[in-house]
Write an enzyme that holds these catalytic residues in place. Structure first.
Site, PDB file in Angstrom:
ATOM      1  N   ASN A 209      35.264  47.919  23.887  1.00  0.00           N
ATOM      2  CA  ASN A 209      35.872  48.905  22.983  1.00  0.00           C
ATOM      3  C   ASN A 209      35.051  49.020  21.703  1.00  0.00           C
ATOM      4  O   ASN A 209      34.044  48.337  21.535  1.00  0.00           O
ATOM      5  CB  ASN A 209      37.326  48.529  22.684  1.00  0.00           C
ATOM      6  N   LYS A 288      24.186  43.450  40.974  1.00  0.00           N
ATOM      7  CA  LYS A 288      24.364  44.800  40.440  1.00  0.00           C
ATOM      8  C   LYS A 288      24.905  45.738  41.534  1.00  0.00           C
ATOM      9  O   LYS A 288      24.363  45.749  42.662  1.00  0.00           O
ATOM     10  CB  LYS A 288      23.007  45.309  39.941  1.00  0.00           C
ATOM     11  N   ASP A 306      47.332  37.201  27.066  1.00  0.00           N
ATOM     12  CA  ASP A 306      47.592  37.588  25.676  1.00  0.00           C
ATOM     13  C   ASP A 306      47.313  36.353  24.811  1.00  0.00           C
ATOM     14  O   ASP A 306      48.089  35.386  24.815  1.00  0.00           O
ATOM     15  CB  ASP A 306      49.042  38.062  25.520  1.00  0.00           C
TER      16      ASP A 306
END
Ligand code: CTP
Length: 411
Positions: A209, A288, A306
């Protein structure tokens, strides 16, 4: 008069930012300090001794062996007189001389001879600031106890844009005032997660992200400056490892969980700033993945642990557990629910859909939510926001409310 009774030696080295030092002297004097300026030879190119003498009420000191000045107050006496030695601007050359321990002029001699704390406010061209030699010298100085104020990002006198601009006099004076306040996290151990995590698809690809790590690193630095022993557990970022703390580099959420579970027990505070990937590819290929001739591909995703929830419900839970929530809608309500669901004492929520704050920006705005109150922090630098959060955490540690934490029921 927050600096009443304090003796400040203000060292001025030769950079264009020296033009701001008369204002700095004025603000130090207004805050109640006695100021003695000390100029390097090249500082004389940028600021006049007459101005500094008028504003500080003392003639600037220039030479180590100036007979007249020495007979009034010898340089060793001057070094002992100081409660702080502040060097602003600190040029790349002066930082190098300080890091080397040179004593080739009055300013560097004083830096060696004074028992007072050393503060530097660097100022230089952005390319120079980024140079590994400058960063190495700075790290060395910080490890030796020097406090660094700034620099800021922005337009530079040379026309470049980037990091290296001297902090404004107000910010320098504020840092100095804060340093005389008691170190609120002295004797505390603080563990912080920061940056993104990377979840491997195969040896060359991953899912991640946009987290830059800036806010987490700023909080780690603020905790360190407040006297804490800091462990920074960081996913991959482009930022330099901050000095003066333990640094644990991790990649995936599971690595970050293992590092957090190793560091958190026995700590006083855990702050989860990391943008942890909620899912990882269910299968990580050893080789890959080759492109098929036709058709699409699918990646099955599996839920990640979490981290903060696991720390918050652990047996040796840190006294204060703080989470972050980056939301795009109904931010406050989502964050209130998240705080209770994850068993957190505080949650810091920001609306990442607003322009100019959050991911990759240098500024942030947030609300700190606890069981008792919601404090709005308006748009400010990530450094300032970090200091505000550290002070809220110190308040919570000081109060007797933290250990009870009635809502942190494990799930
Ligand atoms: N967090 C964590 N481990 C995870 C996910 C999140 O420790 N696997 C922490 C983050 O570091 C942050 C807080 O939990 O302090 C909230 O993160 P966020 O991504 O907003 O929470 P989620 O549980 O992922 O909630 P949602 O995606 O539904 O908003």
């Amino acid at each position: 008069m927050a600096l009443a009774g304090k003796n400040i030696l203000l060292g001025i080295s030769g950079g264009i930012a020296a033009y701001k030092t008369p204002l700095l002297v004025r603000q130090l004097v207004q805050a109640g300090a006695q100021v003695q300026t000390v100029l390097t030879r090249s500082a004389l190119e940028f600021v006049t001794p007459t101005t500094l003498a008028a504003l500080s009420g003392r003639p600037p000191r220039l030479e180590t062996f100036d007979i007249e000045a020495e007979s009034a107050m010898g340089h060793i006496e001057l070094a002992r007189w100081a409660d702080a030695l502040l060097i602003a601007p600190a040029t790349a050359h002066t930082l190098a001389r300080l890091a080397m321990g040179l004593a080739d002029d009055l300013l560097t001699t004083l830096a060696l001879a004074t028992p007072a704390s050393l503060f530097v406010a660097p100022a230089m061209n952005q390319q120079m600031w980024a140079h590994p030699s400058v960063q190495r010298n700075l790290t060395q100085l910080i490890d030796a106890g020097c406090r660094v104020i700034g620099p800021e990002s922005g337009e530079q006198a040379c026309g470049d844009v980037g990091e290296g601009r001297m902090s404004e006099p107000e910010a320098i004076v504020r840092s100095l005032i804060e340093s005389f306040a008691p170190q609120r996290l002295a004797g505390r151990r603080v563990v912080i997660t920061a940056g993104p995590t990377r979840e491997a698809i195969d040896p060359v690809r991953y899912i991640s992200n946009h987290s830059s790590g800036k806010q987490g690193y700023a909080i780690a630095a603020a905790a360190r400056d407040a006297g804490a022993e800091v462990v920074l557990i960081s996913g991959p970022t482009a930022l330099a490892k901050p000095p003066g703390m333990e640094f644990v580099a991790v990649e995936s959420a599971r690595d970050m969980l293992a590092a957090s579970q190793a560091a958190a027990p026995g700590s006083d505070v855990f702050i989860g700033v990391a943008a942890v990937a909620d899912y990882r590819p269910a299968q990580q290929h050893d080789r890959k993945i080759k492109r098929e001739k036709t058709g699409d591909m699918r990646i099955d995703m599996q839920m990640n642990p979490d981290i903060i929830h696991s720390v918050a419900r652990s047996d040796r839970r840190p006294q204060v557990v703080v989470g972050f929530a980056a939301e795009t809608n109904d931010a406050l309500q989502h964050a209130r629910d998240k705080r209770v669901r994850k068993g957190l004492d505080l949650i810091v929520v920001n609306d990442v859909s607003l322009p100019g704050i959050g991911f990759n920006s240098n500024d942030n705005a947030a609300t700190i939510i606890s069981a008792h109150e919601e404090v709005v922090l308006h748009k400010q630098s990530k450094d300032a926001l970090a200091r505000a959060l550290i002070s809220a955490i110190a308040d919570l540690l000081d109060s007797q409310l933290a250990p009870t934490n009635p809502e942190s029921a494990p799930q």
